[in-house]
Design a protein around this motif. Structure first.
Motif, PDB file in Angstrom:
ATOM      1  N   GLU A 127       0.810  -1.220   0.000  1.00 21.32           N
ATOM      2  CA  GLU A 127       0.000   0.000   0.000  1.00 21.32           C
ATOM      3  C   GLU A 127       0.845   1.273   0.000  1.00 21.32           C
ATOM      4  OE1 GLU A 127      -3.807   1.757   2.452  1.00 21.32           O
ATOM      5  OE2 GLU A 127      -2.256   0.703   3.583  1.00 21.32           O
ATOM      6  N   MET A 128       1.939   1.281   0.742  1.00 17.40           N
ATOM      7  CA  MET A 128       2.655   2.522   1.019  1.00 17.40           C
ATOM      8  C   MET A 128       4.057   2.518   0.428  1.00 17.40           C
ATOM      9  SD  MET A 128       2.964   4.300   4.768  1.00 17.40           S
ATOM     10  CE  MET A 128       1.194   4.076   5.012  1.00 17.40           C
ATOM     11  N   GLN A 129       4.472   3.647  -0.124  1.00 17.31           N
ATOM     12  CA  GLN A 129       5.807   3.799  -0.676  1.00 17.31           C
ATOM     13  C   GLN A 129       6.855   3.673   0.433  1.00 17.31           C
ATOM     14  OE1 GLN A 129       6.392   7.600  -2.479  1.00 17.31           O
ATOM     15  NE2 GLN A 129       8.263   7.022  -3.553  1.00 17.31           N
ATOM     16  N   GLY A 130       8.009   3.125   0.085  1.00 20.13           N
ATOM     17  CA  GLY A 130       9.057   2.891   1.066  1.00 20.13           C
ATOM     18  C   GLY A 130       9.473   4.138   1.820  1.00 20.13           C
ATOM     19  N   GLU A 131       9.576   5.274   1.107  1.00 16.66           N
ATOM     20  CA  GLU A 131       9.980   6.518   1.757  1.00 16.66           C
ATOM     21  C   GLU A 131       8.974   6.981   2.798  1.00 16.66           C
ATOM     22  OE1 GLU A 131      12.241   6.212  -1.976  1.00 16.66           O
ATOM     23  OE2 GLU A 131      10.168   5.864  -1.369  1.00 16.66           O
ATOM     24  N   ARG A 132       7.686   6.673   2.568  1.00 19.01           N
ATOM     25  CA  ARG A 132       6.675   7.044   3.571  1.00 19.01           C
ATOM     26  C   ARG A 132       6.852   6.189   4.836  1.00 19.01           C
ATOM     27  NH1 ARG A 132       6.636   9.857  -0.048  1.00 19.01           N
ATOM     28  NH2 ARG A 132       8.078  10.768   1.456  1.00 19.01           N
ATOM     29  N   LEU A 133       7.245   4.937   4.640  1.00 13.73           N
ATOM     30  CA  LEU A 133       7.562   4.097   5.797  1.00 13.73           C
ATOM     31  C   LEU A 133       8.795   4.649   6.502  1.00 13.73           C
ATOM     32  CD1 LEU A 133       7.064   0.522   4.274  1.00 13.73           C
ATOM     33  CD2 LEU A 133       5.445   1.824   5.662  1.00 13.73           C
ATOM     34  N   GLY A 134       9.765   5.117   5.692  1.00 15.54           N
ATOM     35  CA  GLY A 134      10.960   5.715   6.263  1.00 15.54           C
ATOM     36  C   GLY A 134      10.632   6.929   7.114  1.00 15.54           C
TER      37      GLY A 134
END
Length: 459
Positions: free
Chosen positions: A239-246
Motif C-alpha cells: 500500500e505505502m511507498q518505502g519513503e513514507r515508511l521511512g
C-alpha cells in the motif's frame, strides 16, 4: 520444448511395478507411498495404476481377472492393450523383493522429466520480453519447490517414543532460548510477550483493523522491535511507498514533530535529530519492498532468496486485500476465493520459511455500527478462511477514534489508548493487550493507566 531434448523413461520398470501390484496382495500400499498416477510415463500405465488405486480404496480384491474386469466395465480395457497386456504385466514379474527400488526408479525418472519440462518453459518465458522477469523468478521458485517436495521423502510417521523425544528436544530448545518467558521474536510489548511468548516460527499472525486505525504503524513498531533484537525482518508494503515508511520510522525513533516533518517546517535541531535517527535505523536488519503489484508468490520467492542468505527471520505483509491475486489459469474465481487462497499461501509461507508471518488485513464496515465499536472475528473482510488459517488473530481498536471518552470494558481514558484483542490464539490464551500511543501513532509503548485513574480506582 527443444526438439533435441528427450524425456527419460523406462517402460520395463513401469511394467514390473504394475505387475507386482497385480500379483502381490500388499504391494499397492508400498507403491502408493512413492508413486502418483502422473509419475508413469505411458498413458496406459497411468490408467492401470489409477484403476489399481481406486480398487484398493474401495477395498476390492486385486488380481488379473478383477483388474481386467474393472477396466472393461469402464470401457478402458482395449485402450490399455486388452486382457493380453494385463496378463503380460504379471508374467514380467520374477520377484517382488525389489518393488521399493523399482518404484524409486519410476519416481526418479518422473522428477527428471518435470525438471526438463519446467526448465524448458522457464527458458521460453525468460526469452519472452512480454513476460515480467519477477514472474519468471516466481515460476522458477515454484518449480524448485515442487521438485523438492517430490524428490525429498518426508518421513512424517513416528512412533510415540520418537515423538516424545522430539517433543522434549523442542521444549529444551525453548528453555534455552527463553528470555524472561519470551521464546520467539520479541513483540516490543510486555503484555503481548507474556500472552504469546513472542512471535513463534511457522505461525501466521493476522493483524486486522478498519482503514486508518493504524495497522501499518503498529506493524512498523513490531518490525522495529524485532529488528532491535537482531532479528532479520522482511517488510512487504503493497500500500505505502518505502519513503513514507521511512518517514514514520524516523518519527518513531526521534522526537521530531510529525506535522513539521510532513510540511517541511523542520528546524535545524530537529533536522539534526532526524539525521541521527536515520543513522541508527540504517543499522537495523530490515529489508523493505514496496512493489505495489506484489503477490504472495512474489513474496515467497523473495523470502526464499533472503532465507538462503540467512536474512529472513520474520515477514510482514501490508496488506492481504491489496496483494496481487491474479491467477491466469483460473479466471472464474471470485474475490472471496482469491482471498482464501492468499491466506492459505501466507500460512504455507510461514511453515516453509519456518518463521513468523505477520499478515495485515482489513475488517468489514459492520464493526462501525456495533455498540462499543469493538471488532470481532466475524468482521474479517471477505473470507472466513483468514480466521481458519491464522494461528493468532489480533484485532486493533482505538476507542477515541469512535468518539468514546473511555474504554467501555476497562474504563481507561480513551485518548492515547490502543487495544490489541487476541481474538484467536491456537496455542495459547486470548484477551486484550493495551498500549499507549501519541496522536500520530509514531510513539507506541506499554500502557500505564493515568495517575488520576489509578487514584480513583484504588479507593
Amino acid at each position: 520444448m527443444e526438439k533435441n531434448i528427450s524425456l527419460p523413461f523406462d517402460c520395463d520398470t513401469e511394467e514390473v511395478v504394475l505387475g507386482v501390484i497385480i500379483l502381490e496382495k500388499n504391494a499397492i500400499t508400498m507403491a502408493m507411498q512413492y508413486l502418483r498416477t502422473e509419475m508413469f510415463y505411458y498413458d496406459n500405465h497411468q490408467t492401470i495404476f489409477a484403476t489399481l488405486v481406486r480398487m484398493y480404496n474401495e477395498r476390492r480384491d486385486i488380481d488379473i481377472i478383477t483388474v481386467a474386469d474393472e477396466l472393461r466395465r469402464r470401457n478402458e480395457l482395449d485402450k490399455v492393450g486388452g486382457p493380453f497386456y494385463i496378463t503380460k504385466l504379471s508374467s514380467q514379474v520374477v520377484s517382488s523383493a525389489h518393488l521399493q527400488s523399482h518404484c524409486l526408479i519410476v519416481k526418479d525418472l518422473f522428477i527428471r522429466r518435470e525438471v526438463i519440462k519446467g526448465i524448458s518453459k522457464l527458458l521460453s518465458s525468460a526469452q519472452d520480453m512480454m513476460v515480467d522477469v519477477m514472474d519468471v523468478v516466481c515460476d522458477m521458485q515454484e518449480l524448485a519447490s515442487q521438485v523438492e517436495k517430490d524428490a525429498v521423502k518426508m518421513d512424517n510417521l513416528r512412533d510415540m517414543e520418537t515423538l516424545m523425544e522430539d517433543t522434549l528436544q523442542l521444549a529444551k530448545q525453548r528453555m534455552e532460548n527463553s528470555v524472561n518467558g519470551v521464546t520467539g521474536v520479541d513483540t516490543g510489548l510486555t503484555d503481548l510477550n507474556k500472552m504469546t511468548g513472542g512471535w513463534q516460527n511457522s505461525e501466521l499472525v493476522v493483524l486486522a483493523a478498519r482503514p486508518a486505525v493504524g495497522k501499518t504503524m503498529v506493524a512498523l513498531f513490531l518490525a522495529k522491535a524485532a529488528a532491535k533484537t537482531g532479528v532479520n525482518v522482511l517488510f512487504c508494503s503493497i500500500e505505502m511507498q518505502g519513503e513514507r515508511l521511512g518517514d514514520r520510522l524516523i518519527l518513531m525513533e526521534s522526537t521530531v514533530n510529525p506535522h513539521a516533518w510532513r510540511t517541511g517546517l523542520t528546524g535545524d535541531q530537529e533536522w539534526k535529530e532526524a539525521h541521527e535517527a536515520a543513522r541508527e535505523l540504517s543499522t537495523l536488519p530490515i529489508k523493505i519492498d514496496d512493489n505495489p503489484s506484489m503477490s504472495i508468490d512474489y513474496i515467497r520467492a523473495e523470502a526464499r532468496l533472503l532465507k538462503n542468505k540467512g536474512k529472513c527471520d520474520i515477514i510482514f505483509i501490508d496488506y492481504l486485500q491489496l496483494s496481487d491475486m491474479k491467477d491466469h489459469s483460473r479466471n472464474n474465481r471470485n474475490r472471496e476465493q482469491e482471498v482464501a487462497i492468499a491466506a492459505r499461501k501466507s500460512k504455507m509461507l510461514a511453515k516453509e520459511m519456518n518463521c513468523p508471518v505477520i499478515l495485515l488485513s482489513q475488517l468489514n464496515r459492520e464493526v462501525e455500527s456495533r455498540f462499543g465499536n469493538r471488532p470481532q472475528l466475524a468482521d474479517l473482510r471477505e473470507s472466513g478462511a483468514i480466521e481458519q488459517d491464522a494461528d493468532i488473530v489480533l484485532l486493533l481498536h482505538r476507542p477515541a477514534m469512535m468518539g468514546q471518552a473511555t474504554d467501555t470494558e476497562t474504563g481507561y481514558p480513551a485518548e492515547g489508548l490502543g487495544i490489541l484483542n487476541i481474538a484467536k490464539h491456537r496455542n495459547g490464551e486470548t484477551g486484550n493487550i493495551h498500549f499507549s500511543h501519541n496522536k500520530s501513532m509514531t510513539k507506541i509503548c506499554d500502557y500505564v493507566p493515568p495517575m488520576e485513574w489509578l487514584m480513583k480506582h484504588s479507593k
